[in-house]
Design a protein around this motif. Structure first.
Motif, PDB file in Angstrom:
ATOM      1  N   TYR A  29       0.833  -1.205   0.000  1.00  0.00           N
ATOM      2  CA  TYR A  29       0.000   0.000   0.000  1.00  0.00           C
ATOM      3  C   TYR A  29       0.872   1.261   0.000  1.00  0.00           C
ATOM      4  O   TYR A  29       0.537   2.254  -0.665  1.00  0.00           O
ATOM      5  CB  TYR A  29      -0.971   0.020   1.192  1.00  0.00           C
ATOM      6  CG  TYR A  29      -1.886   1.222   1.139  1.00  0.00           C
ATOM      7  CD1 TYR A  29      -2.977   1.248   0.282  1.00  0.00           C
ATOM      8  CD2 TYR A  29      -1.600   2.370   1.880  1.00  0.00           C
ATOM      9  CE1 TYR A  29      -3.787   2.369   0.176  1.00  0.00           C
ATOM     10  CE2 TYR A  29      -2.405   3.503   1.781  1.00  0.00           C
ATOM     11  CZ  TYR A  29      -3.492   3.505   0.927  1.00  0.00           C
ATOM     12  OH  TYR A  29      -4.272   4.621   0.812  1.00  0.00           O
ATOM     13  N   MET A  59      -5.566   5.504   5.709  1.00  0.00           N
ATOM     14  CA  MET A  59      -6.202   5.499   4.396  1.00  0.00           C
ATOM     15  C   MET A  59      -6.384   4.080   3.856  1.00  0.00           C
ATOM     16  O   MET A  59      -7.277   3.841   3.040  1.00  0.00           O
ATOM     17  CB  MET A  59      -5.413   6.346   3.397  1.00  0.00           C
ATOM     18  CG  MET A  59      -5.484   7.844   3.673  1.00  0.00           C
ATOM     19  SD  MET A  59      -7.173   8.505   3.770  1.00  0.00           S
ATOM     20  CE  MET A  59      -7.796   8.085   2.146  1.00  0.00           C
ATOM     21  N   PHE A  60      -5.536   3.149   4.305  1.00  0.00           N
ATOM     22  CA  PHE A  60      -5.735   1.745   3.920  1.00  0.00           C
ATOM     23  C   PHE A  60      -7.013   1.218   4.576  1.00  0.00           C
ATOM     24  O   PHE A  60      -7.868   0.612   3.913  1.00  0.00           O
ATOM     25  CB  PHE A  60      -4.531   0.879   4.319  1.00  0.00           C
ATOM     26  CG  PHE A  60      -4.739  -0.582   4.032  1.00  0.00           C
ATOM     27  CD1 PHE A  60      -4.525  -1.083   2.759  1.00  0.00           C
ATOM     28  CD2 PHE A  60      -5.200  -1.440   5.019  1.00  0.00           C
ATOM     29  CE1 PHE A  60      -4.758  -2.424   2.478  1.00  0.00           C
ATOM     30  CE2 PHE A  60      -5.433  -2.780   4.749  1.00  0.00           C
ATOM     31  CZ  PHE A  60      -5.206  -3.272   3.473  1.00  0.00           C
ATOM     32  N   MET A  62      -9.488   2.935   5.606  1.00  0.00           N
ATOM     33  CA  MET A  62     -10.625   3.616   4.970  1.00  0.00           C
ATOM     34  C   MET A  62     -10.978   2.954   3.636  1.00  0.00           C
ATOM     35  O   MET A  62     -12.153   2.793   3.297  1.00  0.00           O
ATOM     36  CB  MET A  62     -10.275   5.094   4.764  1.00  0.00           C
ATOM     37  CG  MET A  62     -11.428   5.931   4.248  1.00  0.00           C
ATOM     38  SD  MET A  62     -10.974   7.685   4.098  1.00  0.00           S
ATOM     39  CE  MET A  62     -12.565   8.389   3.604  1.00  0.00           C
ATOM     40  N   ALA A  63      -9.939   2.550   2.892  1.00  0.00           N
ATOM     41  CA  ALA A  63     -10.154   1.895   1.596  1.00  0.00           C
ATOM     42  C   ALA A  63     -10.842   0.546   1.771  1.00  0.00           C
ATOM     43  O   ALA A  63     -11.712   0.164   0.976  1.00  0.00           O
ATOM     44  CB  ALA A  63      -8.822   1.721   0.865  1.00  0.00           C
ATOM     45  N   GLU A  64     -10.449  -0.192   2.824  1.00  0.00           N
ATOM     46  CA  GLU A  64     -11.075  -1.502   3.052  1.00  0.00           C
ATOM     47  C   GLU A  64     -12.540  -1.328   3.450  1.00  0.00           C
ATOM     48  O   GLU A  64     -13.409  -2.035   2.946  1.00  0.00           O
ATOM     49  CB  GLU A  64     -10.324  -2.275   4.141  1.00  0.00           C
ATOM     50  CG  GLU A  64      -8.871  -2.582   3.816  1.00  0.00           C
ATOM     51  CD  GLU A  64      -8.699  -3.205   2.450  1.00  0.00           C
ATOM     52  OE1 GLU A  64      -9.364  -4.215   2.158  1.00  0.00           O
ATOM     53  OE2 GLU A  64      -7.895  -2.676   1.664  1.00  0.00           O
ATOM     54  N   VAL A  66     -14.816   0.858   2.840  1.00  0.00           N
ATOM     55  CA  VAL A  66     -15.809   1.220   1.822  1.00  0.00           C
ATOM     56  C   VAL A  66     -16.083   0.066   0.854  1.00  0.00           C
ATOM     57  O   VAL A  66     -17.073   0.094   0.120  1.00  0.00           O
ATOM     58  CB  VAL A  66     -15.384   2.502   1.060  1.00  0.00           C
ATOM     59  CG1 VAL A  66     -14.344   2.218  -0.015  1.00  0.00           C
ATOM     60  CG2 VAL A  66     -16.608   3.209   0.467  1.00  0.00           C
ATOM     61  N   ARG A  67     -15.230  -0.962   0.903  1.00  0.00           N
ATOM     62  CA  ARG A  67     -15.492  -2.122   0.028  1.00  0.00           C
ATOM     63  C   ARG A  67     -16.800  -2.812   0.401  1.00  0.00           C
ATOM     64  O   ARG A  67     -17.433  -3.447  -0.459  1.00  0.00           O
ATOM     65  CB  ARG A  67     -14.312  -3.087   0.073  1.00  0.00           C
ATOM     66  CG  ARG A  67     -13.115  -2.538  -0.696  1.00  0.00           C
ATOM     67  CD  ARG A  67     -11.889  -3.399  -0.529  1.00  0.00           C
ATOM     68  NE  ARG A  67     -12.154  -4.775  -0.944  1.00  0.00           N
ATOM     69  CZ  ARG A  67     -11.334  -5.782  -0.668  1.00  0.00           C
ATOM     70  NH1 ARG A  67     -10.214  -5.563   0.007  1.00  0.00           N
ATOM     71  NH2 ARG A  67     -11.622  -6.992  -1.077  1.00  0.00           N
ATOM     72  N   THR A  70     -19.057  -0.760  -1.782  1.00  0.00           N
ATOM     73  CA  THR A  70     -18.897  -0.900  -3.238  1.00  0.00           C
ATOM     74  C   THR A  70     -19.164  -2.335  -3.696  1.00  0.00           C
ATOM     75  O   THR A  70     -19.676  -2.542  -4.790  1.00  0.00           O
ATOM     76  CB  THR A  70     -17.500  -0.424  -3.702  1.00  0.00           C
ATOM     77  OG1 THR A  70     -16.484  -1.129  -3.000  1.00  0.00           O
ATOM     78  CG2 THR A  70     -17.326   1.065  -3.477  1.00  0.00           C
ATOM     79  N   ASP A  71     -18.838  -3.321  -2.844  1.00  0.00           N
ATOM     80  CA  ASP A  71     -19.153  -4.708  -3.211  1.00  0.00           C
ATOM     81  C   ASP A  71     -20.666  -4.933  -3.202  1.00  0.00           C
ATOM     82  O   ASP A  71     -21.188  -5.722  -3.989  1.00  0.00           O
ATOM     83  CB  ASP A  71     -18.472  -5.694  -2.252  1.00  0.00           C
ATOM     84  CG  ASP A  71     -16.983  -5.839  -2.528  1.00  0.00           C
ATOM     85  OD1 ASP A  71     -16.482  -5.216  -3.488  1.00  0.00           O
ATOM     86  OD2 ASP A  71     -16.301  -6.571  -1.774  1.00  0.00           O
ATOM     87  N   VAL A  84     -14.570   9.429   7.085  1.00  0.00           N
ATOM     88  CA  VAL A  84     -14.280   8.668   8.311  1.00  0.00           C
ATOM     89  C   VAL A  84     -13.480   9.548   9.268  1.00  0.00           C
ATOM     90  O   VAL A  84     -12.838  10.517   8.864  1.00  0.00           O
ATOM     91  CB  VAL A  84     -13.461   7.374   8.053  1.00  0.00           C
ATOM     92  CG1 VAL A  84     -14.106   6.491   7.008  1.00  0.00           C
ATOM     93  CG2 VAL A  84     -12.021   7.680   7.684  1.00  0.00           C
TER      94      VAL A  84
ATOM     95  N   ALA B  31      -3.340  -3.177  -4.373  1.00  0.00           N
ATOM     96  CA  ALA B  31      -2.789  -2.892  -3.042  1.00  0.00           C
ATOM     97  C   ALA B  31      -3.869  -2.895  -1.961  1.00  0.00           C
ATOM     98  O   ALA B  31      -3.588  -3.222  -0.811  1.00  0.00           O
ATOM     99  CB  ALA B  31      -2.047  -1.557  -3.039  1.00  0.00           C
ATOM    100  N   ASP B  34      -8.797  -5.047  -3.839  1.00  0.00           N
ATOM    101  CA  ASP B  34     -10.156  -4.883  -4.362  1.00  0.00           C
ATOM    102  C   ASP B  34     -10.238  -5.368  -5.808  1.00  0.00           C
ATOM    103  O   ASP B  34      -9.652  -4.762  -6.708  1.00  0.00           O
ATOM    104  CB  ASP B  34     -10.552  -3.409  -4.264  1.00  0.00           C
ATOM    105  CG  ASP B  34     -12.046  -3.188  -4.455  1.00  0.00           C
ATOM    106  OD1 ASP B  34     -12.697  -4.020  -5.109  1.00  0.00           O
ATOM    107  OD2 ASP B  34     -12.549  -2.178  -3.954  1.00  0.00           O
ATOM    108  N   THR B  58     -11.070   5.871  -2.516  1.00  0.00           N
ATOM    109  CA  THR B  58     -10.048   6.591  -1.730  1.00  0.00           C
ATOM    110  C   THR B  58      -8.818   6.950  -2.557  1.00  0.00           C
ATOM    111  O   THR B  58      -7.901   7.593  -2.048  1.00  0.00           O
ATOM    112  CB  THR B  58      -9.597   5.772  -0.497  1.00  0.00           C
ATOM    113  OG1 THR B  58      -8.999   4.547  -0.936  1.00  0.00           O
ATOM    114  CG2 THR B  58     -10.765   5.483   0.440  1.00  0.00           C
ATOM    115  N   GLN B  89     -10.944  12.216   7.323  1.00  0.00           N
ATOM    116  CA  GLN B  89     -10.860  12.358   5.872  1.00  0.00           C
ATOM    117  C   GLN B  89     -12.256  12.236   5.293  1.00  0.00           C
ATOM    118  O   GLN B  89     -13.008  11.326   5.656  1.00  0.00           O
ATOM    119  CB  GLN B  89      -9.956  11.264   5.297  1.00  0.00           C
ATOM    120  CG  GLN B  89      -9.828  11.291   3.802  1.00  0.00           C
ATOM    121  CD  GLN B  89      -9.050  12.512   3.307  1.00  0.00           C
ATOM    122  OE1 GLN B  89      -8.047  12.891   3.901  1.00  0.00           O
ATOM    123  NE2 GLN B  89      -9.518  13.134   2.245  1.00  0.00           N
TER     124      GLN B  89
END
Lengths: 140, 152
Positions: A29, A59-60, A62-64, A66-67, A70-71, A84, B31, B34, B58, B89
């Motif tokens: 990441y 931010m990692f 946060m990215a997980e 929201v999946r 989105t999934d 968040v 990374a 997804d 993001t 954020q």
């Protein structure tokens, strides 16, 4: 299969997911995001600045989280807003196992224009790691 | 030392455009683990109505955080970056970022506060494509923890 606004109501639960995170995940990441802060990969440095261990990038996490949204909805571009608060770090031990980020989501409000607000809860090791984690998504 | 509140409202010049590549989107999606095909498969993205692959929600932080360096490293502001943590954020999207975008960021300081000795800095990045269309607004709060009075 797209989710229709007409199928959901306040309280509708999204499928929960678990996301593993290891030191290798964090290195990957860091490279992809350009965030090379050593607290995310250098244990000696992390301990010196008072952290319990190397921690995951906020931010990692946060990215997980929201999946889960989105999934569920299929189209990641349907997310209209996402925010968040980073309430607690996710320590990632160098034990070959790492940490797990658990995410649940629930429809919290029905909005205009076939949009809904989804409130997410992200925990790791039983501790809440994100606060006020909310996404607004436009449904079909 | 508290940050100078006269910086509230300051806007920095737009950044040079960041060109979003398909491979960069793929790298980012991998990374974060997804596998959504909209990030890697142009046909899948087109089926959703996009002209090319789109980036995960993001992803814009990669661009806006780089742009915020103008603030973070502004010697006149004097933020002690060694004590900074990411507080929160938010993103508000007009449309997803997509491959082929050339994105410029205009960074502003929305707020400066002092809470319990910590400096709290809110930085907004307005992201536009090369036609001037708004793509996404990213707002982040940085918290510079108070120096430990016991001495370090």
């Amino acid at each position: 299969m797209a989710i229709s606004f007409d199928e959901v109501e306040v309280g509708t639960e999204l499928p929960a997911q678990s996301f593993p995170v290891t030191r290798a995940t964090l290195v990957q990441y860091a490279g992809a995001s350009g965030d090379f802060n050593p607290i995310h990969w250098n244990e000696k440095f992390a301990l010196e600045v008072g952290l319990p261990d190397v921690i995951a990038h906020g931010m990692f996490t946060m990215a997980e989280a929201v999946r889960v949204v989105t999934d569920w909805v299929g189209d990641p571009g349907a997310v209209v807003e996402y925010g968040v608060r980073f309430t607690r770090p996710v320590p990632v031990p160098n034990d070959g196992v790492g940490a797990v980020i658990e995410v649940t989501g629930k429809v919290a409000a029905l909005l205009e224009d076939r949009k809904v607000r989804v409130d997410l809860v992200a925990t790791s090791g039983g501790q809440k790691v994100l606060g006020m984690s909310r996404a607004v998504v436009r449904l079909g | 030392m508290a940050l100078d509140p006269s910086f509230i409202g300051r806007t920095y010049p737009p950044t040079e455009p960041y060109e979003v590549g398909r491979e960069k989107i793929r790298e980012f999606a991998v990374a974060v683990g997804d596998a959504n095909p909209a990030y890697t498969d142009r046909e899948a993205a087109k089926a959703l109505g996009y002209p090319d692959v789109i980036a995960p929600p993001t992803f814009p932080f990669v661009i806006t955080y780089g742009a915020a360096a103008q603030v973070v490293n502004d010697p006149d502001l004097g933020l002690d970056y060694s004590r900074v943590v990411h507080g929160d954020q938010k993103f508000a999207y007009t449309r997803p970022v997509r491959a082929g975008d050339r994105l410029a960021v205009t960074v502003s300081i929305d707020a400066i506060k002092s809470l319990a000795g910590n400096d709290v800095l809110t930085v907004r990045g307005e992201v536009h494509d090369e036609t001037g269309e708004h793509v996404v607004t990213a707002v982040m709060t940085l918290v510079a923890r108070a120096a430990d009075e016991a001495g370090e």
